[in-house]
Write a protein that holds these residues in place. Structure first.
Motif, PDB file in Angstrom:
ATOM      1  N   ARG A 622       0.822  -1.205   0.000  1.00 19.54           N
ATOM      2  CA  ARG A 622       0.000   0.000   0.000  1.00 19.54           C
ATOM      3  C   ARG A 622       0.855   1.254   0.000  1.00 19.54           C
ATOM      4  N   ASN A 623       0.382   2.244  -0.762  1.00 15.49           N
ATOM      5  CA  ASN A 623       0.950   3.594  -0.731  1.00 15.49           C
ATOM      6  C   ASN A 623       2.467   3.609  -0.945  1.00 15.49           C
ATOM      7  N   VAL A 624       2.900   2.934  -1.996  1.00 10.08           N
ATOM      8  CA  VAL A 624       4.336   2.908  -2.302  1.00 10.08           C
ATOM      9  C   VAL A 624       4.734   4.076  -3.198  1.00 10.08           C
ATOM     10  N   GLY A 625       3.807   4.955  -3.479  1.00  9.79           N
ATOM     11  CA  GLY A 625       4.110   6.082  -4.363  1.00  9.79           C
ATOM     12  C   GLY A 625       3.483   5.886  -5.720  1.00  9.79           C
ATOM     13  N   ASN A 626       3.402   6.944  -6.473  1.00 16.53           N
ATOM     14  CA  ASN A 626       2.811   6.876  -7.801  1.00 16.53           C
ATOM     15  C   ASN A 626       3.722   6.081  -8.730  1.00 16.53           C
ATOM     16  N   GLN A 627       3.266   4.912  -9.104  1.00 11.77           N
ATOM     17  CA  GLN A 627       4.072   3.989  -9.897  1.00 11.77           C
ATOM     18  C   GLN A 627       3.443   3.816 -11.273  1.00 11.77           C
ATOM     19  N   THR A 628       4.254   4.011 -12.308  1.00  5.23           N
ATOM     20  CA  THR A 628       3.806   3.643 -13.645  1.00  5.23           C
ATOM     21  C   THR A 628       3.862   2.130 -13.769  1.00  5.23           C
ATOM     22  N   TRP A 629       3.382   1.632 -14.902  1.00  2.09           N
ATOM     23  CA  TRP A 629       3.374   0.179 -15.103  1.00  2.09           C
ATOM     24  C   TRP A 629       4.796  -0.374 -15.071  1.00  2.09           C
ATOM     25  N   ASP A 630       5.707   0.284 -15.756  1.00  3.68           N
ATOM     26  CA  ASP A 630       7.092  -0.188 -15.773  1.00  3.68           C
ATOM     27  C   ASP A 630       7.732  -0.077 -14.394  1.00  3.68           C
ATOM     28  N   GLU A 631       7.436   0.985 -13.669  1.00  8.57           N
ATOM     29  CA  GLU A 631       7.994   1.138 -12.329  1.00  8.57           C
ATOM     30  C   GLU A 631       7.439   0.086 -11.383  1.00  8.57           C
ATOM     31  N   ALA A 632       6.161  -0.223 -11.509  1.00  5.79           N
ATOM     32  CA  ALA A 632       5.581  -1.275 -10.681  1.00  5.79           C
ATOM     33  C   ALA A 632       6.195  -2.634 -11.007  1.00  5.79           C
ATOM     34  N   GLN A 633       6.467  -2.864 -12.287  1.00  7.58           N
ATOM     35  CA  GLN A 633       7.116  -4.119 -12.679  1.00  7.58           C
ATOM     36  C   GLN A 633       8.496  -4.213 -12.042  1.00  7.58           C
ATOM     37  N   PHE A 635       9.487  -2.684  -9.352  1.00  4.83           N
ATOM     38  CA  PHE A 635       9.297  -2.806  -7.908  1.00  4.83           C
ATOM     39  C   PHE A 635       9.077  -4.273  -7.530  1.00  4.83           C
ATOM     40  N   CYS A 636       8.253  -4.965  -8.288  1.00  2.00           N
ATOM     41  CA  CYS A 636       7.997  -6.382  -7.994  1.00  2.00           C
ATOM     42  C   CYS A 636       9.245  -7.225  -8.239  1.00  2.00           C
ATOM     43  N   LEU A 637      10.006  -6.887  -9.261  1.00  2.00           N
ATOM     44  CA  LEU A 637      11.242  -7.627  -9.513  1.00  2.00           C
ATOM     45  C   LEU A 637      12.202  -7.485  -8.340  1.00  2.00           C
ATOM     46  N   GLU A 638      12.230  -6.325  -7.724  1.00  2.00           N
ATOM     47  CA  GLU A 638      13.072  -6.143  -6.547  1.00  2.00           C
ATOM     48  C   GLU A 638      12.601  -7.012  -5.385  1.00  2.00           C
ATOM     49  N   GLN A 639      11.335  -7.357  -5.360  1.00  2.00           N
ATOM     50  CA  GLN A 639      10.802  -8.223  -4.313  1.00  2.00           C
ATOM     51  C   GLN A 639      10.927  -9.705  -4.685  1.00  2.00           C
ATOM     52  N   GLY A 640      11.607  -9.976  -5.791  1.00  2.00           N
ATOM     53  CA  GLY A 640      11.699 -11.366  -6.245  1.00  2.00           C
ATOM     54  C   GLY A 640      10.381 -11.882  -6.773  1.00  2.00           C
ATOM     55  N   ALA A 641       9.588 -10.982  -7.342  1.00  2.00           N
ATOM     56  CA  ALA A 641       8.251 -11.344  -7.781  1.00  2.00           C
ATOM     57  C   ALA A 641       7.970 -10.696  -9.126  1.00  2.00           C
ATOM     58  N   ASP A 642       6.721 -10.715  -9.512  1.00  2.00           N
ATOM     59  CA  ASP A 642       6.294 -10.146 -10.780  1.00  2.00           C
ATOM     60  C   ASP A 642       4.921  -9.530 -10.569  1.00  2.00           C
ATOM     61  N   THR A 714      -0.451   6.440 -13.272  1.00  2.00           N
ATOM     62  CA  THR A 714       0.239   5.848 -12.128  1.00  2.00           C
ATOM     63  C   THR A 714      -0.777   5.259 -11.169  1.00  2.00           C
ATOM     64  N   ARG A 715      -0.277   4.356 -10.298  1.00  2.00           N
ATOM     65  CA  ARG A 715      -1.078   3.754  -9.242  1.00  2.00           C
ATOM     66  C   ARG A 715      -0.277   3.810  -7.951  1.00  2.00           C
ATOM     67  N   GLU A 716      -0.970   4.084  -6.856  1.00  2.00           N
ATOM     68  CA  GLU A 716      -0.284   4.213  -5.579  1.00  2.00           C
ATOM     69  C   GLU A 716       0.036   2.862  -4.952  1.00  2.00           C
ATOM     70  N   ASP A 717      -0.750   1.839  -5.262  1.00  2.00           N
ATOM     71  CA  ASP A 717      -0.585   0.528  -4.661  1.00  2.00           C
ATOM     72  C   ASP A 717      -0.062  -0.448  -5.703  1.00  2.00           C
ATOM     73  N   VAL A 718       0.700  -1.419  -5.223  1.00  2.00           N
ATOM     74  CA  VAL A 718       1.296  -2.415  -6.122  1.00  2.00           C
ATOM     75  C   VAL A 718       1.018  -3.794  -5.549  1.00  2.00           C
ATOM     76  N   LEU A 719       0.491  -4.662  -6.398  1.00  2.00           N
ATOM     77  CA  LEU A 719       0.287  -6.069  -6.047  1.00  2.00           C
ATOM     78  C   LEU A 719       1.349  -6.888  -6.753  1.00  2.00           C
ATOM     79  N   CYS A 720       2.103  -7.666  -5.975  1.00  2.00           N
ATOM     80  CA  CYS A 720       3.167  -8.494  -6.538  1.00  2.00           C
ATOM     81  C   CYS A 720       2.838  -9.971  -6.324  1.00  2.00           C
ATOM     82  N   GLN A 721       3.301 -10.764  -7.241  1.00  2.00           N
ATOM     83  CA  GLN A 721       3.004 -12.202  -7.231  1.00  2.00           C
ATOM     84  C   GLN A 721       4.282 -12.991  -7.420  1.00  2.00           C
ATOM     85  N   ARG A 722       4.468 -13.985  -6.576  1.00  2.00           N
ATOM     86  CA  ARG A 722       5.576 -14.927  -6.731  1.00  2.00           C
ATOM     87  C   ARG A 722       5.014 -16.268  -7.171  1.00  2.00           C
TER      88      ARG A 722
END
Length: 1653
Positions: A622-633, A635-642, A714-722
């Motif tokens: 939640r509330n990770v900042g305004n993320q574009t699609w590429d930035e969210a991608q 962000f998830c890669l940094e979490q070891g996810a997609d 942009t979207r403020e929230d990011v859902l990541c999936q492993r």
């Protein structure tokens, strides 16, 4: 007659008008006739501004009535004139104002200037008004090219609906413009337009309109109460503009329509229908009062809301005199704030309110047809499904716009969904659905592999298979419901849908259930996920007569009879499983049931409760900042996810529930749009695009209501999936008791995180097949227990548990917990009692009832005094049936206090003497007394061959521990060299007994005797075995392999084996050199190959570790090689490879350290271990309590250059399947640490250089536990890594023996360059063939003389069949979106191919008659008969297939690129396509041979004027022409198999696709007559005169005209025609002679028929 009118009283008229009356003074007509009459003269009846002028009309006298433009339109009286308007301030005779349901026309009394209602059919004088100097308007011919466009500020959008705030409504303006369709430009000048709102004309005739200034005259001032003080309320509605068309016509141009509504006002359309007395004279006010009274409870403030009449009608009822059916339509305007939505959406709230109000209608005696609807909200409804048997489409309540049905999706190519429906607004009648008929692939909302049983249940049905195969295939989500669960049994709807889907899918009504017996005679146990709503075998359902059968282990259900059955688990039945998806097809999502839980594999993340093939973890940041699609991608890669992939499995509903629960409007997701398609990660199991998705946008967004595409933002929230691919499987293990007095058994789970249930693991344990009490369930992880089983009785203990990923039921080992006392089984027969399943089966509690002879049996045991035995006790019993259906009691007798001097066989003999067979015990007789430990030692007589003298012809069978196959103590073989065996069958519950004994039917060889002696003498057994094998390496029989395996096994079990590595390698190399056929018999029955592998591993690891530490130990033989090394925990990457030497093809093996890809170029097989594997193995050994620390660990590699030790039988459990047979395609390479190494996070890399080329390969390992511990190839934990140079890469997460299998019946298509080239050839060839065939048709149609010959007629029919087949193939083979269309393409393609072969056969017969028979072969009406056969016969197999099973025209495979094509199924091809094709080609080949023989060798004395070389070339050209004409190029397709497949595929593809073009070249271009026709035709087109006429293509047989015995005609194109001998006498003009002469003539048309087949 025309005249100018001046108004002397009122002065000069503002507008000069011309009054036109028909030249006939007596012209009269109805109102409709009058209107058309005036329009035909480009005039109008008198308007509201003109009718006062009618007093000056000279033809109208006082008291005369006439028509004006005032007429009833759409329920309102309106002026239908040049500028139409609603009526107001109109004088009616007697004050009688028309009511809303009046439909009479208004006639004007010229004398009083008052209107009165008159039937529209009345005949009155007709007067028309013309406007002088008015532009004549649009020309009649230009109407089709003109359109009126209504634009607004703000713009209406694609739906044409503007829902505005009050401020925006006040500032809204509408503009009407006429455009030319062809150019898109505005007309100049613009036509006069007029405006309409809903059912009435506004009277505005300008190009622009401001709706806020409009006064709706249909709202009577009398009704303008407090409810109408807000003018915007009545200004809502549908607006559009119109313009009169061409002069002289009544047609009007109509623009697009725009609906204007207020955001804070909701409009209800009340359609009230009721019966009224015709003399009641009820008015609109009465109707309003009645409605307000009816709805005052549901709408308390209805008096304050505007209620406007839209239309009304009253129709007399023939069935009820003096009664009318009154139909009223009202608009009720309610402030939006007065509608309470609570937890609902506005659409749901309005739907429920409409339902409630509709029910009120019935309470107040309104007709059932009365209803409440909305102008811009479509209420839920159903429509017919998409195919036969498909469920109805259920459409949701939705506002204006595109919409998907609740229970289905319309899939179109490129990963998109089509909006199959659209909600269209209608301010008068209410919004309604419009259904789009665009072809698509209809699918329900369940993922791939499932069918929707109901709106919230998905059904998976595994086709007919064994119980175990079906259970593993469908129980994959951990949420499956059995068909016996309360949820299913109590719902008739679910049961009905399940029954229908099962019958459609599996064509049967009997299916497996997830219940089976775990031990013989044990109760049926439910092995599926624990049911949440109860589980009962007898409620709502019954048992079939005679069931459950005690000998059958698995449970089945008959869906039709609703009865339960038991069947052998090997029977083949479909297996259904039902998965409940709570929110499927619903817009609204609830918090419960929660579809996710805390993940045990991803700490701090969640995992779905509905599982899939891989474990999925997800987390919402939640509330990770305004993320574009590429930035969210990123962000998830940094979490070891997609980014999330909701298209996989059931994840869509899981993610949407989480977003709804967290109040998140939307997050980015991985599906996104690239040019022309949607890109998904993972399978397209389900598509959730919303109906209004714009597929021109790029980035995918996941929202609680579905999927969208956005252009950016942009979207403020990011859902990541492993996505966690399973690297290891759960290993459950029941441990023996820690001490003899322990009260429980420990259950270990490794890794415990894989056990479903997390901190509260779901574990079921059983003792002797009955549910055991499990305590201490905890997920603390090894080495502690996750559970404990109460140790309350002897027998078999086992557990099962569901794993996390992949979801499967993991079974533990089964341990036999032996009793403290000697135990034996006594079987008693109670002959007077029949076995009753419902009374005696262990599944039911009644099975524990007392037996009729148990008391007597217990007394017999109690009264028995035996020396050395303190107590005999009957402990437990089970009930079975004998072959005659009588009741059997199986009783365990425990002997306690047995003296140490008594052995188990001695006690068994005592019991047999105490309880002799047939002895009467009460109401029972003794049937058997058996040991529960194994079979006792026994001696049988060998009836076939006397053994050694010491045995006196007997075979001694050793005692066994448990059930197993054994060999006698004497050397004994069969005639095929196999060891004679005998089976000891049974278990602890049923006792053990010997099967029939074998006999020695073969002669024991000297080698066998030597190996037998070495096996019997443990001293130097390996050395003796090695010496024996060296001398007889080529004579090994199956019995010899068995003896070697037993010798190695015994040496491995010895505490200090005396062996050398060279000796061990020599023995193994000698065994591997034996004939491959010698391994299978002893492997299948005795597991000798697995014994050799296990014994070798143990022996190698017992070698002196100091030797390994000093240097690696390497030994290599002809058939295998081995190398061992001592590996420290911190060792670097190490590998092993086998390569071929450059000298004489020998092979060598070597270790590789610090591997690079270059090291593997010459490898035939290589294995590379992960970098950290030594540390991992050391840590596991330390965890298991072994010494590790800095001690080195032995690691050895082995390479088997043949697969003789790795043979598996062709069973259902092997990798051989219906699609092909697999064989080892590489060397077998092995790596082991002497302990199990599994679940590696980093894969082991295995490289294989394949022996045979092919695409259908599998990466496998040898699983010793497969196929009942007989060993077999398994893919578990291994997958392909693709091609690396010339090697196939396999990746596995464990260590063992690895190999690559290949399907040597490989039928996979070409790929890569070959596929591209073949596809290009196909397309180019088909296009050229179509061009050539068209030119053949033009030749046939243009030139009459060319059409005359029979052969040309046959050729054109053949070309037409070829043309149709090519056209259907190119245009329709990929039309897979529509099922019926695709099936039609398959039928058409089948027909035209068969028809083309039919005409090829006709050509073959015709050419045979021409070239072989020549004389006396006239067939009357040949063309008619040929047409009937060639066009009609192909219909027979097609009709047969359609009648038998039309689904055979649904292709069951895929094209070369993996895409489905429109073609027959494989079954249909083999039955209805291949036989006629093969028969036709067979006949054509025979004909072809006869034709060639007849032309070349059949008539050797044919004179010719051509040189011999030219004659030979002509014959060759003729042979090629006939070859193509008869379709023999299809032979190449039949020859495209095995190693020649590629060559013949190119030949078949080239010549078959170019056939149409070649027919044109051979039979038009190279024919002299056809060329001459075309030359003349083209010369005429060029205006060139040509006196020449088409010449003959052949001359007489001899140039000098002299007769000869035989004659021949030649053509430069090639080909020979043998003419009949010319008799010297004068020929008679018989019919036969004249026919021969006609066929022999040298006309241009006949030349092709004669010279070209």
């Amino acid at each position: 007659m025309m005249m100018m009118i001046d108004d002397d009283d009122d002065g000069q008229l503002d507008d000069l008008m011309m009054l036109l009356r028909h030249s006939d003074p007596d012209r009269k007509g109805s109102w409709q006739d009058a209107h058309h009459f005036c329009r035909s003269r480009d005039g109008f009846l008198a308007s509201r501004d003109e009718y006062s002028l009618l007093t000056h009309a000279p033809y109208l006298s006082n008291g005369t009535h006439t028509w004006t433009a005032l007429t009833p339109l759409h329920g309102h009286y309106q002026w239908f004139s040049r500028c139409p308007a609603s009526t107001d301030f109109t004088a009616w005779r007697g004050g009688r104002v028309p009511r809303a349901w009046d439909r009479s026309c208004a006639a004007l009394d010229v004398a009083t200037m008052e209107f009165e209602l008159t039937p529209c059919s009345s005949v009155l004088p007709v007067l028309c008004f013309l406007e002088p100097g008015r532009d004549k308007g649009l020309e009649a011919g230009a109407l089709d090219d003109v359109e009126l466009v209504l634009a607004g500020d703000p713009a209406p959008g694609p739906t044409g609906h503007l829902n505005l705030s009050r401020e925006a409504f006040e500032n809204t303006s509408l503009t009407c413009t006429a455009y030319t369709r062809s150019t898109g430009r505005p007309l100049d000048p613009q036509p006069r337009v007029f405006w309409r709102k809903d059912l009435v004309y506004s009277g505005h005739c300008t190009a622009s309109l401001i709706p806020a200034t409009l006064h709706d005259r249909t709202k009577s001032p009398a009704d303008w109460d407090a409810a109408h003080q807000d003018p915007f309320t009545t200004q809502q509605g549908t607006y559009w503009c119109e313009a009169w068309g061409a002069p002289g016509g009544s047609a009007r141009l109509v623009s697009n329509k725009v609906l204007l509504t207020l955001q804070d006002i909701l409009v209800f359309i009340l359609e009230a229908h009721r019966k009224e007395a015709s003399n009641d004279n009820l008015t609109e006010s009465h109707a309003k009062t009645q409605l307000r009274t009816a709805f005052f409870r549901e709408i308390p403030s209805i008096e304050d809301y505007a209620l406007d009449l839209v239309r009304a009608s009253k129709t007399p009822l023939p069935s009820a005199p003096h009664t009318v059916l009154a139909n009223y339509t009202f608009h009720l305007h309610i402030p939006r704030s007065n509608i309470q939505t609570h937890w609902q959406t506005m659409a749901e709230a309005l739907r429920d309110r409409a339902k409630t109000l509709t029910e009120v209608f019935s309470i107040y005696k309104y007709e059932k047809s009365s209803r409440v609807v909305f102008p811009y909200l479509c209420l839920s409804c159903t429509s017919p499904g998409w195919g036969n048997g498909a469920p109805d489409l259920k459409w949701p309540s939705t506002f204006v716009g595109p919409v998907h049905p609740n229970n289905a999706r319309c899939e179109v190519p490129h990963g998109r969904l089509a909006a199959a429906g659209r909600c269209m607004w209608n301010y008068t009648h209410g919004a309604h659905f419009v259904f789009d008929s665009e072809p698509c692939r209809w699918r329900d909302l369940c993922p791939q592999g499932y069918d929707a049983a109901t709106g919230s249940h998905c059904l998976a049905v595994q086709p007919a298979s064994s119980w175990q195969e079906g259970f593993e295939a469908v129980y994959t989500t951990s949420q499956e419901l059995s068909l016996l669960s309360e949820t299913v049994l109590r719902s008739r709807r679910i049961w009905r849908h399940v029954r229908r889907l099962v019958k459609v899918t599996a064509a049967t009504d009997t299916v497996w259930l997830p219940d089976r017996r775990l031990r013989p005679g044990a109760p049926l146990q439910h092995l599926g996920p624990p049911p949440s709503n109860g589980y009962n075998h007898t409620e709502h359902i019954s048992w079939a007569e005679g069931h459950p059968l005690p000998d059958f282990e698995c449970l089945a259900l008959n869906l039709t009879a609703r009865t339960l059955h038991t069947h052998p688990c090997t029977a083949r039945l479909p297996f259904p499983a039902l998965v409940q998806v709570p929110f499927m097809g619903r817009k609204r999502i609830r918090r419960k049931p929660q579809l996710w839980k805390e993940s045990t594999l991803c700490r701090g993340w969640q995992s779905p409760t509905i599982k899939g093939a891989n474990e999925v973890c997800f987390n919402l940041f939640r509330n990770v900042g305004n993320q574009t699609w590429d930035e969210a991608q990123n962000f998830c890669l940094e979490q070891g996810a997609d980014l999330p992939a909701p298209n996989v499995g059931f994840l869509d509903w899981v993610y949407r529930q989480e977003l709804w629960r967290q109040g998140v409007e939307g997050v980015w997701m991985s599906p996104h749009w690239v040019p022309e398609r949607v890109v998904y990660k993972g399978p397209e199991d389900i598509l959730g695009w919303t109906a209004d998705t714009d597929y021109t946008l790029r980035y995918g967004e996941l929202t609680p209501r579905g999927w969208l595409l956005r252009s950016g933002g942009t979207r403020e929230d990011v859902l990541c999936q492993r996505l966690l691919k399973p690297t290891e499987r759960l290993r459950l293990k029941v441990l023996p008791p820690a001490t003899p007095a322990a009260e429980s058994l420990c259950v270990e789970a490794d890794p415990w995180e894989m056990l479903a249930g997390g901190k509260n693991p779901v574990l079921q344990c059983f003792v002797n097949g009955q549910t055991a009490h499990v305590t201490g369930l905890q997920a603390s992880g090894p080495p502690e227990c996750v559970a404990k089983i109460e140790r309350n009785e002897p027998g078999y203990y086992q557990c099962v548990g569901w794993t996390v990923a992949p979801v499967m039921l993991a079974a533990s080992n089964t341990i036999l917990e032996s009793p403290s006392a000697m135990t034996f089984l006594v079987t008693l027969l109670e002959p007077e009692v029949l076995y009753d399943p419902l009374q005696h089966d262990a599944t039911f509690t009644l099975a524990r009832q007392s037996c009729g002879c148990c008391e007597t049996f217990n007394a017999t045991l109690a009264n028995s005094a035996v020396a050395g035995i303190t107590e005999l006790t009957a402990r437990r019993q089970h009930l079975l049936a004998d072959p005659d259906g009588r009741l059997l009691h199986g009783i365990h007798v425990e002997c306690r206090g047995v003296a140490s001097t008594l052995s188990e066989p001695q006690v068994l003999e005592f019991l047999k003497s105490l309880l002799a067979l047939g002895q009467q015990v009460g109401a029972c007789t003794v049937q058997a007394v058996r040991s529960t430990q194994g079979c006792e030692r026994e001696v049988t007589v060998n009836e076939w061959e006397q053994g050694p003298k010491s045995s006196a012809g007997n075979l001694t069978w050793p005692s066994t521990v448990g059930a197993q196959q054994v060999v006698p103590e004497e050397p004994c073989v069969t005639s095929t060299g196999e060891p004679v065996t005998r089976e000891c069958a049974g278990d602890f519950l049923l006792g053990y007994s010997w099967g029939p004994a074998g006999h020695c039917t073969g002669t024991v060889s000297n080698l066998t005797r030597k190996l037998w002696r070495a096996n019997r003498d443990p001293r130097d057994s390996l050395e003796k075995t090695e010496l024996a094998l060296r001398a007889n390496i080529s004579a090994l029989q199956p019995v010899d392999i068995f003896l070697v395996a037993k010798t190695l096994e015994a040496a491995a079990e010895a505490p200090t084996p005396n062996l050398r590595l060279a000796q061990l390698v020599s023995v193994m190399d000698s065994v591997l050199a034996a004939d491959a056929a010698a391994f299978m018999p002893v492997q299948q029955r005795l597991g000798s190959s697995d014994t050799l592998l296990e014994a070798f591993e143990k022996l190698f690891l017992k070698l002196n570790s100091t030797d390994l530490e000093r240097q690696p130990q390497l030994k290599s033989g002809t058939c295998w090689a081995v190398e061992g090394v001592a590996l420290a925990p911190e060792s670097h990457v190490i590998g092993y490879k086998s390569r071929e030497k450059s000298v004489r093809g020998l092979r060598e093996e070597t270790l590789v350290v610090g591997v690079s890809k270059a090291d593997l170029e010459d490898a035939a097989a290589a294995i590379i271990l992960p970098q950290n594997i030594s540390l991992l193995v050391a840590a596991r050994k330390q965890t298991q309590g072994r010494e590790a620390g800095n001690v080195t660990m032995p690691l050895f590699f082995a390479v088997y250059r043949n697969d003789k030790l790795f043979q598996e039988s062709n069973t259902a459990e092997s990798l051989d399947d219906v699609g092909g047979r697999y064989q080892v395609n590489s060397e077998v390479i092995q790596a082991t640490f002497g302990t199990e190494v599994y679940g590696l996070q980093e894969d082991v890399e295995i490289y294989f250089k394949p022996r045979l080329p092919g695409n259908d390969t599998k990466c496998v390992f040898w699983d010793l536990r497969a196929r009942g511990n007989r060993g077999g190839w398994s893919e578990e934990g291994c997958h392909s890594g693709g091609l690396v140079g010339d090697h196939h890469l396999c990746l596995c997460n464990h260590l063992t023996c690895f190999a690559e299998l290949i399907n040597y019946d490989d039928s996979a298509g070409f790929s890569g360059t070959h596929a591209t080239v073949l596809n290009t050839i196909t397309v180019v060839g088909c296009c050229l063939s179509l061009l050539g065939l068209l030119l053949v048709f033009f030749t046939f149609l243009l030139f009459q003389r060319w059409r005359r010959p029979l052969s040309n007629k046959i050729l054109v029919n053949l070309c037409f069949a070829e043309f149709c087949s090519l056209t259907v193939f190119l245009a329709g083979v990929d039309q897979t979106v529509s099922g019926p269309l695709c099936r039609g393409v398959a039928v058409a393609l089948h027909y035209f191919i068969l028809a083309s072969f039919g005409w090829m056969l006709v050509e073959a017969v015709h050419q045979y008659l021409n070239f072989v028979k020549v004389v006396g072969t006239y067939i009357p009406r040949f063309m008619w008969k040929a047409s009937v056969c060639a066009w009609g016969v192909p219909l027979l197999p097609i009709l047969a297939v359609l009648v038998y099973d039309s689904s055979l025209y649904d292709h069951d495979g895929s094209g070369e690129d993996g895409n489905k094509i429109c073609w027959m199924s494989s079954t249909g091809f083999w039955v209805a396509m291949l036989p006629p094709l093969a028969a036709t080609m067979g006949v054509n080949l025979v004909m072809y041979g006869l034709i060639l023989y007849g032309v070349t060798c059949g008539r050797t004395s044919v004179p010719s004027t051509l040189p011999e070389r030219a004659l030979l070339m002509n014959q060759l050209r003729m042979a090629v022409c006939v070859f193509f004409l008869l379709g023999l190029t299809w032979v190449f397709g039949l020859l495209a198999v095995s190693s020649a497949r590629l060559v013949f595929s190119y030949l078949f593809c080239t010549f078959t696709t170019f056939k149409g073009f070649l027919l044109f070249v051979f039979h038009v271009c190279r024919e002299r007559g056809a060329r001459r026709y075309w030359e003349d035709f083209l010369s005429v087109l060029k205006h060139e005169s040509s006196a020449s006429s088409p010449g003959d293509s052949a001359h007489a047989a001899n140039s000098n005209g002299r007769p000869a015995r035989h004659g021949a005609s030649f053509n430069p194109c090639g080909g020979i025609m043998v003419l009949p001998p010319v008799p010297t006498r004068r020929q008679r003009t018989s019919v036969r002679t004249s026919l021969i002469s006609v066929r022999s003539s040298s006309t241009p048309g006949g030349s092709r028929a004669s010279f070209y087949p």
